[in-house]
Structure formats: structure tokens, C-alpha cells
Write a protein that holds these residues in place. Structure first.
Motif, PDB file in Angstrom:
ATOM      1  N   ARG A 272     102.549   9.985 -47.997  1.00 55.00           N
ATOM      2  CA  ARG A 272     101.662   9.741 -49.053  1.00 55.00           C
ATOM      3  C   ARG A 272     100.539  10.684 -49.296  1.00 55.00           C
TER       4      ARG A 272
ATOM      5  N   ASP B  53     109.383   4.974 -51.236  1.00 51.08           N
ATOM      6  CA  ASP B  53     108.456   4.135 -50.579  1.00 51.08           C
ATOM      7  C   ASP B  53     108.519   3.519 -49.117  1.00 51.08           C
TER       8      ASP B  53
ATOM      9  N   LEU C 210     106.517   6.403 -47.181  1.00 50.64           N
ATOM     10  CA  LEU C 210     105.249   6.715 -47.446  1.00 50.64           C
ATOM     11  C   LEU C 210     104.361   7.047 -46.539  1.00 50.64           C
TER      12      LEU C 210
END
Length: 312
Positions: free
Chosen positions: A15, A59, A62
Motif C-alpha cells: 500500500r 487487495d 496490500l
């Protein structure tokens, strides 16, 4: 501590690197279009490939904590994308069409033909365009580049022998690697030469071609990302259709009676319709394109009505 050392210390998760990459790409005004159309998509692609993760799943990872070596890898890729202005696919030597991976380097254009999507979707089942995939026995991939369309065709048409032709020996070297990696050496034949010359006298149930179709003005205005690709793979002459016209002239002699030609021409639709008023083009749209790929049947070329109308 250097700025790089600080980044490696502070950016601990994908992220963190995603935010950093998007900011860098936007600030530097990078151009996209080689599989990704935005700074976000490009950053996601580099991170997933750089970490060896599934290309369609970010996802769940992340907020995973990265090893120092993984952080260094991402920093190197992001900085290389900015400083070299090369397409991301060249930096990781990998590109995808409909989730199918292909090796790529600067010897070939980054594969992104709309025909790839059509093969995997519209042409992969019994349909009104090409019929039963099992009955397609011979396919020609003209201007094959790194061989992606030939390989996809071999997957879609299980009984077909595929010929892949390209003028560039360098491109065919990349295609050879891809054919071997996909274990299709027995079904895909690679031939070097100018358009139909290497297959003189041969006829095909399906001809697929993504030829050079960029006009001279657009070619001169290319951003660095596109200029990094082989010029030969883009240059279509003054109006972009020099190679397309040659293909239309000779395709009838290489189609079986029920054969089909599918050709990508970029933004040349109006010119093609102007120059070939006697041909009943069928336009095949995809999720990201309208009027950039046409289909013609062998019967459409009857009595040579495909001869171009002379431009004044």
C-alpha cells in the motif's frame, strides 16, 4: 541516511509503495497504454509483477509487511519506470492478454491487440463469425511480433495448425521463446518474411493480423514510452494504411472458400471505408475499442471488388 534509505525504512507495505508510485508517475507525466491506461493500473501492475504475485489480485496483500529485498525491488522498478520512460512490460519482461502471460522485451511491441480479447471471448465458441472452433484447421498470424495472437489462436482452435509471419528476425526470436514456454512448438510455425511471401500458395481458414497502422504525423509525436518500441511495428506510412492496403490486396489469394480475415487498423476506419466502398466490412468492437477491428469473408472479395478507390 539517504532519501532512498528513508523510503526503504518507511514504506513497509505494498500500500505504501502504491501511493508512492502513483504520485511519482503523475508528477512525471508518464504516458500509458501498454496494458495499463492510468497511473494506478501501472503502479498495481509493477507491484504485482515485482513481487511475483497473481496479476489480478492485490487487495489481500496490500498491508503485508515486505522484506527489505522486496522493498528494494519495488523502488528499483518504480524509479526505472520514471527515469527510462520504458513501458512497464519491458522492465519486468512480462505482458498479459486476457490473463495469458507472454515474455516481452524491446525487440517486440508490447502485445495489446484487441484481437486478443476477441479470440478469448467472441471467437472461442461456435459463432456466426468463424463457426465451430474445432473446424478451423489452418490459421495465419500476419505481423506476428512476439507471437501472442498465434499462441492464443492455438488455445482457441484446438485442431488448427498456426503459421506466424513477421518481417523482423528479432521479433521472431521472442516469439520462439513464447511458443516454447507455452509448449506449442508442434503447432505454431514461425516464418520470417514480408507479409504473405513466406506462405506463397498457402490458404487459411482464418487470417489474423495486427499490422503497423500509425500514420507519420502520430508517429512523430510519440511519447518516449511508445518510441521505446520497434518503429517497424508502428509505421504505417503517411496515412497509416500502407500495410493494410497490401494485406487487403493479397488476402483473397490466401483464404479458403469459407475463410475469414480479421484485421486491426486503429483509427483508420473512415479511410478504409472511403478507399474500399465495395467491401462489406463487419466491425468487431471490444470493451475498449469501437471500429478498430474489421472482419471480411473470402466471398466478400468476389470479382476483385476490393480494389481501392483512387484518392484524388
Amino acid at each position: 541516511m539517504t532519501e532512498s534509505d528513508e523510503r526503504l525504512e518507511l514504506f513497509a507495505t505494498p500500500r505504501d509503495w502504491l501511493r508512492y508510485a502513483i504520485g511519482r508517475f503523475r508528477a512525471e507525466g508518464l504516458a500509458f497504454g501498454h496494458g495499463a491506461t492510468t497511473a494506478l493500473d501501472e503502479a498495481v501492475y509493477l507491484i504485482l509483477e515485482g513481487l511475483g504475485l497473481p496479476i489480478d489480485t492485490l487487495d489481500p496483500f496490500l498491508d503485508a509487511r515486505l522484506l527489505h529485498s522486496e522493498r528494494r525491488r519495488l523502488e528499483t522498478l518504480i524509479e526505472a519506470r520514471v527515469t527510462t520512460r520504458k513501458p512497464a512490460a519491458y522492465l519486468v519482461n512480462r505482458a498479459y492478454i486476457q490473463g495469458v502471460p507472454f515474455y516481452v522485451d524491446e525487440r517486440v511491441i508490447v502485445p495489446r491487440s484487441f484481437i486478443g480479447e476477441l479470440l478469448v471471448t467472441a471467437l472461442s465458441e461456435d459463432n456466426a463469425l468463424t463457426g465451430d472452433p474445432g473446424e478451423v484447421l489452418r490459421v495465419l498470424d500476419l505481423c506476428a511480433g512476439g507471437g501472442s495472437l498465434a499462441i492464443l489462436a492455438a488455445r482457441v482452435f484446438p485442431n488448427a495448425a498456426i503459421d506466424a509471419v513477421d518481417l523482423s528476425g528479432d521479433a521472431l526470436a521472442v516469439a520462439k521463446r513464447n511458443v516454447e514456454e507455452h509448449k506449442l512448438v508442434e503447432r505454431v510455425r514461425l516464418l520470417q518474411g514480408d507479409l504473405f511471401r513466406p506462405v506463397a500458395g498457402e490458404r487459411y481458414d482464418l487470417i489474423l493480423t495486427n499490422p503497423p497502422y500509425v500514420d507519420a504525423k502520430a508517429l512523430a509525436a510519440f511519447p518516449p514510452e511508445y518510441s521505446a518500441e520497434p518503429r517497424l511495428a508502428h509505421a504505417g506510412g503517411d496515412d497509416g494504411l500502407d500495410v493494410v492496403r497490401r494485406i487487403l490486396a493479397d488476402a483473397p489469394d490466401h483464404l479458403t472458400p469459407a475463410g475469414v480475415l480479421i484485421c486491426e487498423i486503429g483509427r483508420g476506419r473512415d479511410l478504409v471505408l472511403r478507399d474500399y466502398p465495395g467491401l462489406p466490412f463487419v466491425w468487431l468492437d471490444t470493451e475498449e475499442s469501437t471500429g478498430e477491428v474489421f472482419l471480411l469473408r473470402a466471398s466478400d472479395f468476389a470479382v476483385r471488388k476490393h480494389r481501392p478507390k483512387r484518392s484524388v
